[in-house]
Write a protein that holds these residues in place. Structure first.
Motif, PDB file in Angstrom:
ATOM      1  N   ARG A  41       0.864  -1.185   0.000  1.00 13.42           N
ATOM      2  CA  ARG A  41       0.000   0.000   0.000  1.00 13.42           C
ATOM      3  C   ARG A  41       0.899   1.233   0.000  1.00 13.42           C
ATOM      4  N   TRP A 235      -7.445   3.463   1.163  1.00 19.03           N
ATOM      5  CA  TRP A 235      -6.859   2.556   0.194  1.00 19.03           C
ATOM      6  C   TRP A 235      -7.929   2.107  -0.780  1.00 19.03           C
ATOM      7  N   ASP A 236      -7.585   2.056  -2.053  1.00 22.58           N
ATOM      8  CA  ASP A 236      -8.482   1.569  -3.088  1.00 22.58           C
ATOM      9  C   ASP A 236      -8.272   0.066  -3.218  1.00 22.58           C
ATOM     10  N   SER A 238      -9.577  -2.075  -4.998  1.00 24.91           N
ATOM     11  CA  SER A 238      -9.608  -2.621  -6.353  1.00 24.91           C
ATOM     12  C   SER A 238      -8.223  -2.642  -6.990  1.00 24.91           C
ATOM     13  N   ARG A 239      -7.256  -1.952  -6.387  1.00 26.12           N
ATOM     14  CA  ARG A 239      -5.905  -1.905  -6.955  1.00 26.12           C
ATOM     15  C   ARG A 239      -5.152  -3.222  -6.786  1.00 26.12           C
ATOM     16  N   TRP A 240      -5.539  -4.014  -5.810  1.00 30.54           N
ATOM     17  CA  TRP A 240      -4.783  -5.247  -5.516  1.00 30.54           C
ATOM     18  C   TRP A 240      -5.697  -6.187  -4.746  1.00 30.54           C
ATOM     19  N   THR A 241      -5.855  -7.414  -5.228  1.00 35.33           N
ATOM     20  CA  THR A 241      -6.751  -8.382  -4.603  1.00 35.33           C
ATOM     21  C   THR A 241      -5.967  -9.632  -4.235  1.00 35.33           C
TER      22      THR A 241
END
Length: 364
Positions: A41, A235-236, A238-241
């Motif tokens: 992050r 934190w978004d 959707s940027r990392w799953t």
């Protein structure tokens, strides 16, 4: 990647710009260069100075040339970083970041040919954030294509155990110094390397689910972009799953509720189980497809007779009963009787246990 349990370190204390290195630090690589690989992050609101605050956040690159300098701008002067050159994980160079913008020469007299660079944040949000201002290479140096990203992904939600507080402190000494905190040698980071997985670490020393040693808890903190205290950054997701989420919390709740009696009215057993369920439901809503592992240990919340592992087991059992398709399990790291934060040797044992568990469950 081979895990080396013993680390020989050389500590670099640089409190100013070392102009003597200007002869070989002529190729400027800005932080926005697309050949730099960032993991974790990281706040990219300023692409020329991305902010690293979470433990284990990292920057990797492949380069040519005989030398390398890192440019950092640290918030408080309390952070520490590992630098690894050419995958030499046995001999990290440790940067103690001075406050403000400084240059840190980390490699010189390298042989001809391509080289690898990895910088990882040893410390966490309580030590502040650090802006990465780029690299300086030798005059002949260039950046090469970045490393190939790992396909597997694991995220950990945790406290000081997951951050790595005191893991490199002497067994018989205090473990509250930033210099002895090294997220790279925690059970979470070692597990990720064992499984060739990309890692995100969302942790804070002292944090709990119902109560912390400060005025915010993990349910109020888990979604922040910045790890520096309670703040309004977001934190978004959707940027990392992640493929796998590991939750290792309740140690601070156990101390603050049962030992310190700081939460009033004191929650009963049912309320403790419900608090855990509520956070796991939040994680599930965030990551609908992830495999969730609810962990506890290896500190004294796992001591013989403790009720806290039972709360975790009950919460998971209820969630799975409510949804038989739920991909969720528990794992516990045994209390060894060691009263302080786990040291590297304990982290390695816990990583071996978790790695074997995930290999079986995920077929990795």
């Amino acid at each position: 990647m081979k895990l080396l349990p013993a680390i020989k370190i050389a500590t670099l204390f640089l409190l100013g710009v070392l102009s003597a290195y200007a002869v070989w630090a002529d190729t400027i690589i800005p932080a926005s260069d697309p050949k730099l690989q960032y993991t974790g992050r990281i706040d990219f609101s300023n692409r020329q100075a991305p902010q690293l605050s979470w433990p284990g956040t990292s920057i990797a690159a492949n380069f040519t040339g005989p030398s390398l300098t890192v440019v950092l701008d640290d918030q408080f002067g309390n952070n520490y970083f590992n630098v690894f050159i050419d995958d030499d994980y046995e001999h990290p160079l440790i940067i103690r970041a001075g406050q403000g913008e400084r240059k840190y020469p980390v490699a010189t007299n390298l042989p001809n040919g391509p080289h690898k660079f990895l910088l990882t944040k040893r410390t966490e949000g309580e030590e502040g954030a650090t802006a990465f201002k780029g690299l300086e290479l030798a005059r002949s140096g260039t950046l090469l294509a970045p490393p190939v990203r790992l396909a597997r992904r694991i995220e950990f939600f945790g406290d000081s155990i997951t951050s790595g507080a005191g893991n490199e402190a002497p067994d018989n000494g205090p473990d509250n110094f930033a210099k002895d905190k090294n997220n790279f040698m925690t059970y979470d980071a070692i597990t990720a390397r064992n499984l060739n997985a990309e890692l995100h670490v969302t942790s804070q020393s002292g944090i709990g689910l119902m109560i912390s040693w400060f005025p915010f808890t993990m349910p109020q903190f888990y979604n922040q972009l910045s790890a520096v205290g309670k703040n309004d950054s977001r934190w978004d997701f959707s940027r990392w799953t992640p493929d796998v989420v590991v939750i290792n919390l309740f140690q601070n709740d156990a101390w603050l509720i049962d030992r310190e009696h700081r939460l009033r009215p004191e929650p009963d057993d049912e309320q403790r189980v419900q608090a855990y369920m509520d956070f796991v439901k939040t994680v599930r809503a965030t990551y609908p497809s992830a495999y969730i592992v609810c962990a506890l240990g290896s500190m004294d919340a796992m001591r013989p007779g403790s009720k806290w592992p039972g709360y975790v087991s009950s919460a998971v059992a209820r969630l799975k009963q409510a949804n038989p398709e739920e991909r969720m399990d528990t794992i516990f790291f045994e209390f060894t009787g060691y009263a302080a934060h786990p040291r590297v040797a304990q982290h390695i044992r816990n990583a071996d246990k978790l790695s074997a568990f995930l290999r079986e469950k995920m077929h990795w």
